[in-house]
Design a protein around this motif. Structure first.
Motif, mmCIF file in Angstrom:
data_model
loop_
_atom_site.group_PDB
_atom_site.id
_atom_site.type_symbol
_atom_site.label_atom_id
_atom_site.label_comp_id
_atom_site.label_asym_id
_atom_site.label_seq_id
_atom_site.Cartn_x
_atom_site.Cartn_y
_atom_site.Cartn_z
ATOM 1 N N MET A 1 0.833 -1.195 0.000
ATOM 2 C CA MET A 1 0.000 0.000 0.000
ATOM 3 C C MET A 1 0.871 1.250 0.000
ATOM 4 S SD MET A 1 -2.811 1.184 2.827
ATOM 5 C CE MET A 1 -3.961 2.497 2.487
ATOM 6 N N THR A 2 0.441 2.250 -0.738
ATOM 7 C CA THR A 2 1.151 3.513 -0.757
ATOM 8 C C THR A 2 1.034 4.188 0.605
ATOM 9 O OG1 THR A 2 0.663 3.773 -3.109
ATOM 10 C CG2 THR A 2 1.329 5.749 -1.899
ATOM 11 N N THR A 3 2.184 4.524 1.197
ATOM 12 C CA THR A 3 2.198 5.121 2.536
ATOM 13 C C THR A 3 2.907 6.462 2.512
ATOM 14 O OG1 THR A 3 2.245 2.913 3.536
ATOM 15 C CG2 THR A 3 2.840 4.762 4.952
ATOM 16 N N VAL A 4 2.338 7.439 3.218
ATOM 17 C CA VAL A 4 2.928 8.772 3.311
ATOM 18 C C VAL A 4 3.227 9.093 4.771
ATOM 19 C CG1 VAL A 4 1.685 9.535 1.257
ATOM 20 C CG2 VAL A 4 0.717 9.988 3.503
ATOM 21 N N MET A 5 4.172 9.996 4.974
ATOM 22 C CA MET A 5 4.494 10.472 6.309
ATOM 23 C C MET A 5 3.990 11.903 6.454
ATOM 24 S SD MET A 5 8.158 10.691 8.308
ATOM 25 C CE MET A 5 8.846 11.942 7.225
ATOM 26 N N VAL A 6 3.330 12.185 7.571
ATOM 27 C CA VAL A 6 2.839 13.534 7.864
ATOM 28 C C VAL A 6 3.518 14.023 9.134
ATOM 29 C CG1 VAL A 6 0.834 14.934 8.471
ATOM 30 C CG2 VAL A 6 0.615 13.108 6.758
ATOM 31 N N VAL A 7 4.235 15.147 9.033
ATOM 32 C CA VAL A 7 4.954 15.714 10.171
ATOM 33 C C VAL A 7 4.291 17.043 10.521
ATOM 34 C CG1 VAL A 7 7.200 16.297 11.129
ATOM 35 C CG2 VAL A 7 7.050 14.670 9.225
ATOM 36 N N GLU A 8 3.534 17.050 11.614
ATOM 37 C CA GLU A 8 2.743 18.216 12.003
ATOM 38 C C GLU A 8 2.618 18.218 13.525
ATOM 39 O OE1 GLU A 8 0.880 21.259 12.605
ATOM 40 O OE2 GLU A 8 0.702 20.944 10.430
ATOM 41 N N ASP A 9 2.954 19.350 14.164
ATOM 42 C CA ASP A 9 2.932 19.392 15.624
ATOM 43 C C ASP A 9 1.555 19.715 16.193
ATOM 44 O OD1 ASP A 9 3.355 22.020 14.530
ATOM 45 O OD2 ASP A 9 3.776 22.731 16.557
ATOM 46 N N ASP A 10 0.671 20.335 15.410
ATOM 47 C CA ASP A 10 -0.674 20.642 15.880
ATOM 48 C C ASP A 10 -1.514 19.361 15.818
ATOM 49 O OD1 ASP A 10 -3.640 21.391 15.210
ATOM 50 O OD2 ASP A 10 -2.787 23.163 16.187
ATOM 51 N N GLU A 11 -1.953 18.895 16.989
ATOM 52 C CA GLU A 11 -2.639 17.595 17.043
ATOM 53 C C GLU A 11 -3.922 17.580 16.219
ATOM 54 O OE1 GLU A 11 -4.277 14.298 20.278
ATOM 55 O OE2 GLU A 11 -3.544 16.246 20.959
ATOM 56 N N ASN A 12 -4.723 18.631 16.308
ATOM 57 C CA ASN A 12 -5.976 18.659 15.549
ATOM 58 C C ASN A 12 -5.720 18.603 14.049
ATOM 59 O OD1 ASN A 12 -7.537 18.819 17.884
ATOM 60 N ND2 ASN A 12 -7.527 21.059 17.892
#
Length: 224
Positions: A1-12
């Motif tokens: 499966m195609t997988t991406v990484m998301v780097v974000e400090d705001d939890e919402n």
């Protein structure tokens, strides 16, 4: 499966972006800062990475620039509140493939990420074939006997994963993990969502049948 990484400090924001991309049939690994992203990148590869510009432990622009100098080629989309032309130019000069200014529409983010995933230097072929079935992973199109089929994002993800694993028995738990971006224990009754999608997929693929039930386990793609 195609997988991406998301780097974000705001939890919402992190939860919202992950949910949106998961609904589009992508696997999503989330990180809250650059240190966590570094550990994730050291453990596996991703088709695309989405970075918030300003993170608790630094500006992701410099982080990505350093990775690019080390030969890292994964497509990157930056999310930022900085919308000046100079900021955009700086982003592209330091390794961005795309740049999206906050606030943004989730539908636009999804399409931009899918476009970047299609450009990823993955080892997986961009087109998968089995007899008269052709799955174009980049365009997300499926044809059987030259007839274009209309599949939901989840149906496409399940078909793609089973086809890549052609001839092998794949458990429902494995399909949940890779196509729903969730651990099986998080799904409760884990058989129903998989079985429902496979049932619809079998109907759309028509005869002769390509997806076979494996008693007590899950499913297998290919000839009997």
């Amino acid at each position: 499966m195609t997988t991406v990484m998301v780097v974000e400090d705001d939890e919402n924001m992190r939860v919202a972006v992950a949910a949106q991309l998961s609904a589009a049939g992508l696997g999503v690994h989330v990180c809250g800062d650059l240190a966590e992203a570094g550990r994730a990148l050291g453990a596996r590869g991703y088709a695309c990475a989405v970075f918030d510009r300003m993170l608790p432990d630094g500006d992701s622009l410099g982080y990505v620039d350093a990775l690019r100098r080390q030969g890292w080629h994964t497509p990157v989309l930056f999310l930022t509140a900085r919308d000046s032309p100079a900021d955009r130019v700086a982003g592209f000069e330091h390794g961005a493939d795309d740049y999206l200014v906050k606030p943004f529409a989730m539908a636009e983010l999804t399409q931009r990420v899918l476009n970047l995933c299609s450009r990823s230097g993955s080892d997986r072929p961009s087109v998968l074939r089995h007899d008269d079935l052709v799955v174009d992973c980049a365009r997300r199109e499926v044809r059987r006997a030259d007839v274009l089929l209309t599949l939901s994002n989840k149906e496409f993800a399940v078909l793609e994963y089973l086809l890549v694993r052609s001839g092998q028995a794949v458990s429902r738990a494995e399909l949940l993990e890779h196509c729903w971006a969730a651990a099986p224990e998080e799904m409760g009754d884990k058989s129903n969502p998989v079985d429902a999608v496979v049932k619809r997929l079998r109907r759309k693929l028509r005869e002769p049948e390509l997806i076979h039930a494996v008693r007590g386990l899950g499913y297998r793609f290919g000839a009997r």
